[in-house]
Write a protein that holds these residues in place. Structure first.
Motif, PDB file in Angstrom:
ATOM      1  N   VAL A 282       0.810  -1.215   0.000  1.00  0.00           N
ATOM      2  CA  VAL A 282       0.000   0.000   0.000  1.00  0.00           C
ATOM      3  C   VAL A 282       0.845   1.269   0.000  1.00  0.00           C
ATOM      4  N   TYR A 283       2.098   1.192   0.427  1.00  0.00           N
ATOM      5  CA  TYR A 283       2.942   2.388   0.509  1.00  0.00           C
ATOM      6  C   TYR A 283       2.995   3.152  -0.824  1.00  0.00           C
ATOM      7  N   PRO A 284       3.381   2.515  -1.928  1.00  0.00           N
ATOM      8  CA  PRO A 284       3.444   3.270  -3.192  1.00  0.00           C
ATOM      9  C   PRO A 284       2.081   3.747  -3.677  1.00  0.00           C
ATOM     10  N   LEU A 285       1.017   3.037  -3.299  1.00  0.00           N
ATOM     11  CA  LEU A 285      -0.326   3.451  -3.694  1.00  0.00           C
ATOM     12  C   LEU A 285      -0.740   4.731  -2.964  1.00  0.00           C
ATOM     13  N   LEU A 286      -0.413   4.800  -1.686  1.00  0.00           N
ATOM     14  CA  LEU A 286      -0.713   6.012  -0.918  1.00  0.00           C
ATOM     15  C   LEU A 286       0.095   7.193  -1.439  1.00  0.00           C
ATOM     16  N   ASP A 287       1.300   6.920  -1.888  1.00  0.00           N
ATOM     17  CA  ASP A 287       2.186   7.975  -2.385  1.00  0.00           C
ATOM     18  C   ASP A 287       1.648   8.596  -3.670  1.00  0.00           C
ATOM     19  N   GLN A 288       0.773   7.888  -4.377  1.00  0.00           N
ATOM     20  CA  GLN A 288       0.227   8.377  -5.645  1.00  0.00           C
ATOM     21  C   GLN A 288      -1.158   8.989  -5.491  1.00  0.00           C
ATOM     22  N   MET A 289      -1.717   8.953  -4.280  1.00  0.00           N
ATOM     23  CA  MET A 289      -3.082   9.426  -4.080  1.00  0.00           C
ATOM     24  C   MET A 289      -3.142  10.933  -3.860  1.00  0.00           C
ATOM     25  N   PRO A 290      -4.330  11.550  -4.053  1.00  0.00           N
ATOM     26  CA  PRO A 290      -4.495  12.991  -3.846  1.00  0.00           C
ATOM     27  C   PRO A 290      -4.611  13.358  -2.368  1.00  0.00           C
ATOM     28  N   ILE A 291      -3.595  12.987  -1.603  1.00  0.00           N
ATOM     29  CA  ILE A 291      -3.511  13.294  -0.172  1.00  0.00           C
ATOM     30  C   ILE A 291      -2.083  13.734   0.124  1.00  0.00           C
ATOM     31  N   HIS A 292      -1.871  14.283   1.300  1.00  0.00           N
ATOM     32  CA  HIS A 292      -0.518  14.674   1.712  1.00  0.00           C
ATOM     33  C   HIS A 292       0.107  13.508   2.488  1.00  0.00           C
ATOM     34  N   PHE A 293       0.637  12.536   1.748  1.00  0.00           N
ATOM     35  CA  PHE A 293       1.219  11.336   2.356  1.00  0.00           C
ATOM     36  C   PHE A 293       2.649  11.621   2.788  1.00  0.00           C
ATOM     37  N   THR A 294       2.948  11.354   4.065  1.00  0.00           N
ATOM     38  CA  THR A 294       4.268  11.661   4.610  1.00  0.00           C
ATOM     39  C   THR A 294       5.118  10.423   4.864  1.00  0.00           C
ATOM     40  N   GLY A 295       4.626   9.233   4.501  1.00  0.00           N
ATOM     41  CA  GLY A 295       5.404   8.015   4.668  1.00  0.00           C
ATOM     42  C   GLY A 295       5.007   7.224   5.900  1.00  0.00           C
ATOM     43  N   ASN A 296       5.894   6.329   6.318  1.00  0.00           N
ATOM     44  CA  ASN A 296       5.641   5.473   7.467  1.00  0.00           C
ATOM     45  C   ASN A 296       5.807   6.224   8.781  1.00  0.00           C
TER      46      ASN A 296
END
Length: 341
Positions: free
Chosen positions: A196-210
């Motif tokens: 799911v990590y790379p999927l979250l990184d591509q979403m329209p959200i402010h993803f900051t990682g683990n």
């Protein structure tokens, strides 16, 4: 006026805590109409001798009670006269705007799924309690009780719903979304978190990682995404650690007279810390992803927690959170519209 149904049968201190919390909320919010759902005789007994605006408080007689020892989905189907079924029925029919309960988590989840249904495009609704942080701005942990076994698509949706919720409910412009994991590096974790990590990184959200469990209360994130198994363990471990710490401080502060004197001086500060860590001060957790406003409170909630949960529900309705979260899901335009999960 916001119309809220309060489950007076759920929790360790029913019907007294739900009834007293409802009366507190009714007094504090003039634009509120309340319905107490439960056995009419028990509710009237709990109301006896109390002053309240009878024009804004109704009783919905629900003679059946769903306990924590029953299979949730079976109980929902069989006990049509329960507060959960009748209360959510009012929300579904448009006769109420929100439902709040401190009763069986499984029954509330099953009732919402079976009676209200999921938002379009949502595979799994989720519970997301709010926790305090060192920085003062609370963090939401999603999921914490609804989905023990998850796929990447579910965590994607949790991230999007949590972010949209904070934007709508709390006015956070760009919520920082993190993934709960055993390390900060992208390659860390189990199959689920790695996928799911790379999927979250591509979403329209402010993803900051683990983010690691030790940093949940650090203030580094606004939304922490996980499955309910890890999330529930993390939440309860945090609650237990906070309670144990307060007990140890109390033991040490009363170990000798000098410490007792110091404790008296620090008492206001210690009380503030205790209040910040107390779930009673928060209220309840929204069940996000269903067609309606549903809040679930801790089973051991007292009147103050019920009052705050009702206040949360009122703000949720006033800020049209359900529509705004549904809009975020719809506009994302990713694979979950095929109905996976």
């Amino acid at each position: 006026m916001v119309r809220v149904v309060v489950d007076a049968t759920g929790g360790d201190f029913c019907p007294q805590a739900p009834v007293e919390g409802a009366l507190k909320a009714l007094e504090a919010e003039q634009g509120l109409l309340l319905t107490l759902a439960g056995p009419e005789g028990e509710i009237k007994q709990a109301l006896a001798g109390k002053a309240y605006d009878a024009g804004r408080l109704a009783i919905l007689d629900c003679p059946e009670t769903i306990t924590n020892h029953e299979h949730p989905a079976t109980a929902i189907r069989r006990k049509r006269g329960s507060a959960i079924v009748q209360g959510m029925g009012l929300v579904k029919s448009g006769q109420a705007d929100a439902f709040v309960s401190t009763g069986s988590t499984g029954a509330v989840l099953s009732g919402a799924m079976l009676l209200l249904g999921r938002m379009e495009g949502v595979s799994r609704p989720a519970l997301m309690p709010m926790l305090p942080t060192v920085g003062g701005r609370p963090v939401i942990l999603i999921d914490c009780g609804a989905n023990v076994d998850c796929k990447p698509i579910h965590l994607q949706q949790f991230a999007l719903m949590g972010s949209a919720y904070l934007q709508a409910m709390e006015g956070v412009e760009q919520p920082r979304v993190a993934l709960l994991n055993i390390g900060a590096e992208a390659e860390k974790g189990n199959e689920l978190t790695k996928a799911v990590y790379p999927l979250l990184d591509q979403m329209p959200i402010h993803f900051t990682g683990n983010i690691e469990a030790r940093d949940i209360l650090s203030g580094q994130a606004d939304v922490i995404v996980t499955d309910a198994f890890a999330g529930n363990i993390a939440m309860k471990a945090t609650e237990g650690a906070a309670g144990a710490l307060m007990q140890m401080l109390k033991q040490e502060m009363t170990a000798n007279p000098w410490y007792s004197l110091l404790a008296a001086m620090l008492k206001p500060a210690l009380r503030r810390v205790k209040n910040r860590m107390d779930y009673e001060k928060v209220g309840g957790a929204p069940l996000i992803g269903v067609k309606g406003c549903v809040f679930k409170g801790h089973g051991s909630s007292h009147a103050g927690a019920v009052e705050r949960m009702i206040d949360q529900a009122v703000r949720y309705v006033q800020r049209d959170v359900t529509s705004r979260v549904a809009g975020a899901i719809d506009s994302a335009g990713v694979a979950w519209h095929r109905g996976e999960g």
